[in-house]
Structures are given as C-alpha cells and as structure tokens.
Write a protein that holds these residues in place. Sequence first.
Motif, PDB file in Angstrom:
ATOM      1  N   GLY A  71      36.052  46.311  30.589  1.00  0.00           N
ATOM      2  CA  GLY A  71      35.173  46.843  29.379  1.00  0.00           C
ATOM      3  C   GLY A  71      34.607  45.773  28.775  1.00  0.00           C
ATOM      4  N   THR A  72      34.498  44.369  28.868  1.00  0.00           N
ATOM      5  CA  THR A  72      33.775  43.672  28.532  1.00  0.00           C
ATOM      6  C   THR A  72      32.423  42.762  29.039  1.00  0.00           C
ATOM      7  OG1 THR A  72      35.618  41.923  27.286  1.00  0.00           O
ATOM      8  CG2 THR A  72      33.905  41.644  27.460  1.00  0.00           C
ATOM      9  N   VAL A  73      31.405  43.152  29.257  1.00  0.00           N
ATOM     10  CA  VAL A  73      29.905  43.198  29.271  1.00  0.00           C
ATOM     11  C   VAL A  73      30.353  41.390  29.912  1.00  0.00           C
ATOM     12  CG1 VAL A  73      27.726  43.621  29.338  1.00  0.00           C
ATOM     13  CG2 VAL A  73      29.021  45.221  28.625  1.00  0.00           C
ATOM     14  N   LEU A  74      30.592  41.015  30.686  1.00  0.00           N
ATOM     15  CA  LEU A  74      29.803  39.811  31.217  1.00  0.00           C
ATOM     16  C   LEU A  74      28.365  39.028  30.908  1.00  0.00           C
ATOM     17  CD1 LEU A  74      32.641  39.508  33.764  1.00  0.00           C
ATOM     18  CD2 LEU A  74      32.515  39.188  31.123  1.00  0.00           C
ATOM     19  N   GLY A  75      27.460  40.370  31.475  1.00  0.00           N
ATOM     20  CA  GLY A  75      26.030  39.282  31.849  1.00  0.00           C
ATOM     21  C   GLY A  75      25.555  40.929  32.219  1.00  0.00           C
TER      22      GLY A  75
END
Length: 182
Positions: A71-75
């Motif tokens: 659920g976390t956008v890394l790029g």
Amino acid sequence: MDRTTRAITGTRIRAGEERDLEQLTDLYNHYVTGSPVTFDIEPVGVPDRRRWLAGHPATGRYRLLVAEEAGTVLGYATSSPLRPKRAYETSVETSVYLAPGHAGRGLGSRLYRALFAALAGEDVHRAYAAVTLPNDASLRLHERFGFRPAGVHREVGRKFGAYWDVAWLEKPLPDPGERPSG
C-alpha cells in the motif's frame, strides 16, 4: 507484472490510480522542496495532481506506473507529452521519481523496464528525458535504457538561488510494426 522480482521484493508495479494520489503528490513535493530535479518552485496540491493523473490513463502513450509495496508508493515512472503541439504527439518525455531511501536498489530500472514495455504497442517514435545537472545516477539510468545525449540547455532554470543546466537525452523507439509481439 514480473513474478520473480515481485516474489523477492514484494514490490508490485502497476498503473497509477486515484488511491495513489496523495502519496504521489507527497513524493513529488519532496523533490519540489528539496531538490533541483524538478523546476516547480512551490509544492503542488492534490487538485493539480488529480488533473495530472487524469492525463496518464492506463492505456495509450501517456502512462503512469507506480511501484507499490504493502500500500505504500515507493516510486513512479511516467511518459508525458513532450510539447503541446499535435506534431509532437509521437514523442514523449519520460521521468522516474523514487521515494526517499529507495534509490540505488534497482527500482528505477524496474519502473523504466515496465514503462517501455507498456509503450511498446503504442504509436511512440521517440522518448526524451530532461536531467538537471549534476545527476550522475539519473544519467546512468537513462544510458542503461538506451538514451543518448541530445544537448544541454545551460543555466536554463533558476531554483534555490542558483542556475541549473539541463541535459536532454533521447531514445529512439521501434515503430509499432517493427516491435516483437508478446
């Protein structure tokens, strides 16, 4: 997308969606406020980024791909219009932005690999990238993907009280009829 890499890292690359908007805005604003890599001077708001997101649908020549883990956008990587005039429509400007702490791990390469795979079936003739100098890591990434120097605009932008050069790079793409299928 790439099951082997996904299984190893847990990171998934997919089309950007409305649910990513706040994280995408925060990630971009990190570069607006702390880096010369974008020439935006003031942080952008979610409404502005919503219009930007709408200009990058899941299909077509203008794409937005995100690298997401739990659920976390890394790029993210994008292909966007190079210029507004219609004759430029088969040329795109590409960009990669990584969340702090995620550079140097191959994520930018994974995003670009997925972006160029997505563009393979589209009517795109050339990809361009603008790299604020100095930025050796970005230049190396683009070189690995076949970009070559196309020129440097000297002191073209002023940010943080300094003038910055921008290197333009270009990558020819095969015509859709010449691209290997599936």
